[in-house]
Design a protein around this motif. Structure first.
Motif, short mmCIF file in Angstrom:
data_model
loop_
_atom_site.label_atom_id
_atom_site.label_comp_id
_atom_site.label_asym_id
_atom_site.label_seq_id
_atom_site.Cartn_x
_atom_site.Cartn_y
_atom_site.Cartn_z
N ALA A 33 0.90 -1.24 -0.06
CA ALA A 33 0.08 -0.03 -0.06
C ALA A 33 0.96 1.14 -0.06
CB ALA A 33 -0.93 0.03 1.15
N PRO A 34 0.84 2.02 -1.02
CA PRO A 34 1.43 3.35 -1.09
C PRO A 34 0.96 4.34 -0.02
CG PRO A 34 0.63 2.88 -3.31
CD PRO A 34 -0.05 1.62 -2.14
N ILE A 35 1.84 5.12 0.77
CA ILE A 35 1.30 6.10 1.58
C ILE A 35 2.20 7.51 1.34
CG2 ILE A 35 1.26 7.09 3.78
CD1 ILE A 35 1.03 4.26 4.86
N PHE A 36 1.46 8.70 1.15
CA PHE A 36 1.86 9.85 1.07
C PHE A 36 2.09 10.72 2.23
CE2 PHE A 36 0.14 8.67 -3.25
CZ PHE A 36 1.08 8.87 -3.98
N VAL A 37 3.17 10.97 2.72
CA VAL A 37 3.45 11.79 3.87
C VAL A 37 3.93 12.96 3.74
CG1 VAL A 37 4.36 11.66 6.25
CG2 VAL A 37 3.71 9.56 5.02
N THR A 38 3.26 14.07 4.12
CA THR A 38 3.72 15.54 4.08
C THR A 38 3.95 16.41 5.56
OG1 THR A 38 2.89 17.56 2.86
CG2 THR A 38 1.23 16.27 4.22
N GLU A 41 0.76 19.81 10.27
CA GLU A 41 0.09 18.89 11.39
C GLU A 41 -1.29 18.91 11.17
OE1 GLU A 41 0.93 20.93 14.99
OE2 GLU A 41 3.22 20.30 15.08
N GLY A 42 -2.01 17.88 11.47
CA GLY A 42 -3.58 17.69 11.53
C GLY A 42 -3.96 17.53 9.97
N ILE A 43 -2.95 17.11 8.99
CA ILE A 43 -3.38 17.11 7.66
C ILE A 43 -3.92 15.60 7.34
CG2 ILE A 43 -2.40 17.14 5.35
CD1 ILE A 43 -0.34 19.17 6.38
N TRP A 56 -1.15 12.71 4.20
CA TRP A 56 -1.23 12.44 5.61
C TRP A 56 0.12 13.13 6.21
CZ3 TRP A 56 -5.35 9.97 7.82
CH2 TRP A 56 -5.73 8.98 6.83
N SER A 57 -0.37 13.84 7.43
CA SER A 57 1.12 14.36 8.29
C SER A 57 1.38 13.47 9.13
CB SER A 57 0.54 15.67 9.04
OG SER A 57 -0.52 15.64 9.40
N LEU A 58 2.39 13.60 9.75
CA LEU A 58 2.90 12.67 10.77
C LEU A 58 2.05 12.25 12.02
CD1 LEU A 58 7.03 13.60 10.85
CD2 LEU A 58 5.80 11.56 9.57
N ASP A 59 1.31 13.37 12.21
CA ASP A 59 0.48 13.16 13.41
C ASP A 59 -0.83 12.65 13.14
OD1 ASP A 59 0.02 15.60 12.22
OD2 ASP A 59 -1.30 16.34 13.63
N ASN A 96 16.66 14.02 8.88
CA ASN A 96 15.72 14.52 9.57
C ASN A 96 14.49 14.87 8.62
OD1 ASN A 96 14.28 14.73 12.17
ND2 ASN A 96 14.43 17.11 11.87
N GLY A 97 14.67 14.31 7.52
CA GLY A 97 13.57 14.82 6.24
C GLY A 97 12.38 14.02 6.52
N ILE A 98 11.44 14.34 5.67
CA ILE A 98 9.98 13.68 6.16
C ILE A 98 9.88 12.18 5.88
CG2 ILE A 98 9.31 14.10 3.43
CD1 ILE A 98 7.10 14.32 6.55
N VAL A 99 10.69 11.49 4.93
CA VAL A 99 10.49 10.11 4.73
C VAL A 99 11.16 9.48 5.82
CG1 VAL A 99 11.38 8.29 3.15
CG2 VAL A 99 10.47 10.14 2.37
N GLN A 100 12.30 10.07 6.28
CA GLN A 100 13.08 9.57 7.49
C GLN A 100 12.38 9.54 8.72
OE1 GLN A 100 14.15 11.48 5.11
NE2 GLN A 100 16.12 10.66 4.31
N ARG A 101 11.72 10.74 8.97
CA ARG A 101 10.90 10.91 10.25
C ARG A 101 9.61 9.82 10.00
NH1 ARG A 101 8.84 16.10 10.48
NH2 ARG A 101 9.92 16.59 8.29
N ALA A 102 8.94 9.65 8.96
CA ALA A 102 7.88 9.05 8.84
C ALA A 102 8.23 7.47 9.03
CB ALA A 102 7.23 9.07 7.41
N THR A 103 9.35 7.12 8.49
CA THR A 103 9.94 5.74 8.82
C THR A 103 10.06 5.30 10.29
OG1 THR A 103 10.93 5.68 6.63
CG2 THR A 103 11.70 4.23 7.99
N ARG A 104 10.51 6.26 11.02
CA ARG A 104 10.81 6.03 12.30
C ARG A 104 9.76 6.01 13.17
NH1 ARG A 104 15.73 9.62 11.35
NH2 ARG A 104 14.40 11.39 12.11
N LYS A 105 8.56 6.72 12.79
CA LYS A 105 7.41 6.74 13.51
C LYS A 105 6.68 5.43 13.12
CE LYS A 105 3.23 9.07 14.80
NZ LYS A 105 2.57 10.45 15.05
N ILE A 106 6.51 5.07 11.73
CA ILE A 106 5.97 3.82 11.56
C ILE A 106 6.60 2.70 12.20
CG2 ILE A 106 5.55 2.21 9.56
CD1 ILE A 106 5.55 4.59 7.67
N LYS A 107 7.78 2.54 12.40
CA LYS A 107 8.55 1.43 12.86
C LYS A 107 8.34 1.41 14.16
CE LYS A 107 9.96 -1.26 10.99
NZ LYS A 107 9.71 -2.56 10.08
#
Length: 329
Positions: A33-38, A41-43, A56-59, A96-107
């Motif tokens: 499943a693809p995910i687009f993270v931007t 906040e609150g997106i 989606w935003s990280l939150d 600290n880019g968006i993909v890197q932060r999203a990856t850490r959060k998902i994991k």
């Protein structure tokens, strides 16, 4: 022997019999499943040309992840939409880019999910190309070897953040060699590469470019993505990636290139990934919204066709819907 001794309809007499002899089985664990993270906040913002697909935003991303996990989908393909772009796409390889932060959060939330990081520069460059742009007397051109350096930095940064698989989509010559070497030197020799081995310069990417904010600001990508008329060239591209150490081979787009999927399946033993791309998704959604087609039947038939052609895994924006249908939800 022929009719009346041979009657092929004998094996179609009931649903149970048809199921018993079915040659191709579509399963939830076939889907990515693809995910687009931007940034922000609150997106949760629906992508206009892709109904049902969101930024989606990280939150807020956990809403999407929870649904994906509940449906039994085991892998996501992560695309980042940054708030900073420049000629060299520096935010692509920012730790600290968006993909890197999203990856850490998902994991951290769902360590069992396989995170596949799209590895390219186009979303992160202000010109929208997948590599470094050089200006010459003949106009602008995309540099190959210096682009490889930046793509390798991106892959290593993504692996450091916890990406389970690196998926380079840039179509620069030698990108698997460069990224494999960079990952190995950084201690990620066990991180697989899912190569966009056969990626066509396709009109089927239109909605994705809205989703990823990655349209080229000049020219096109025909000097590095493949001509849709070519199939033998696809074998050369795939062979290069096999020799350079790819762990998966991908064909993108899927629907118009199932002959190419079959060619790769017949020749290579590596897992074959089919990308059911954005316009393939959007066309089905548009027709379904008009009441012209049965969306469920069309989607499942299409995905089954991709598997029947030789795909082991399917990247698809239909992943959640297809998982629900297969589970009778």
């Amino acid at each position: 022997m022929a009719y009346p001794i041979v009657r092929n309809r004998r094996l179609r007499n009931s649903a149970a019999l048809r199921s018993l002899v079915r040659e191709t089985n579509l399963e939830v664990n076939d889907f990515i499943a693809p995910i687009f993270v931007t940034e922000g906040e609150g997106i949760k913002e629906e992508i206009t040309s892709m109904p049902g697909v969101y930024h989606w935003s990280l939150d807020t991303m956990e809403q999407e992840l929870a649904e994906i996990v509940d449906l039994g989908i085991q892998a996501v393909l992560l695309f980042g939409v940054p708030d900073h772009k420049d000629p060299l796409g520096t935010s692509a390889y920012d730790d600290n880019g968006i993909v890197q932060r999203a990856t850490r959060k998902i994991k951290s939330l769902y360590p069992e999910i396989v995170v596949i990081a799209d590895t390219c520069l186009c979303q992160f460059t202000d010109h929208g190309h997948c590599g470094v742009v050089h200006t010459t007397e003949c106009g602008a051109e995309i540099g190959n070897d210096d682009s490889l350096e930046l793509l390798t930095k991106t892959a290593v940064s993504q692996a450091k953040a916890g990406a389970d698989i690196i998926a380079p989509s840039n179509m620069m010559d030698g990108f698997v060699t460069a990224i494999r070497q960079g990952l190995d030197e950084a201690g990620f020799e066990n991180t697989p590469i899912m190569s966009y081995s056969v990626k066509y310069s396709s009109a089927y990417y239109g909605p994705f470019r809205e989703a990823a904010h990655s349209s080229p600001q000049f020219g096109d990508r025909k000097t590095y993505q493949m001509d849709p008329a070519n199939a033998r060239e696809a074998l050369r591209e795939a062979q290069s990636d096999v020799e350079e150490g790819a762990d998966f081979l991908m064909v993108k787009p899927g629907l118009a290139y199932l002959d190419v999927v079959r060619m790769l399946r017949d020749r290579y033993s590596l897992p074959i990934v089919v990308y059911n791309v954005s316009a393939e998704y959007s066309m089905v959604k548009a027709a379904a919204l008009q009441g012209w087609i049965n969306e469920k039947e069309i989607v499942l038939e299409t995905l089954t066709g991709m598997k029947r052609a030789g795909g082991d895994l399917i990247i698809t924006y239909h992943a959640k819907d297809a998982a629900r249908w297969l589970q009778g939800r």
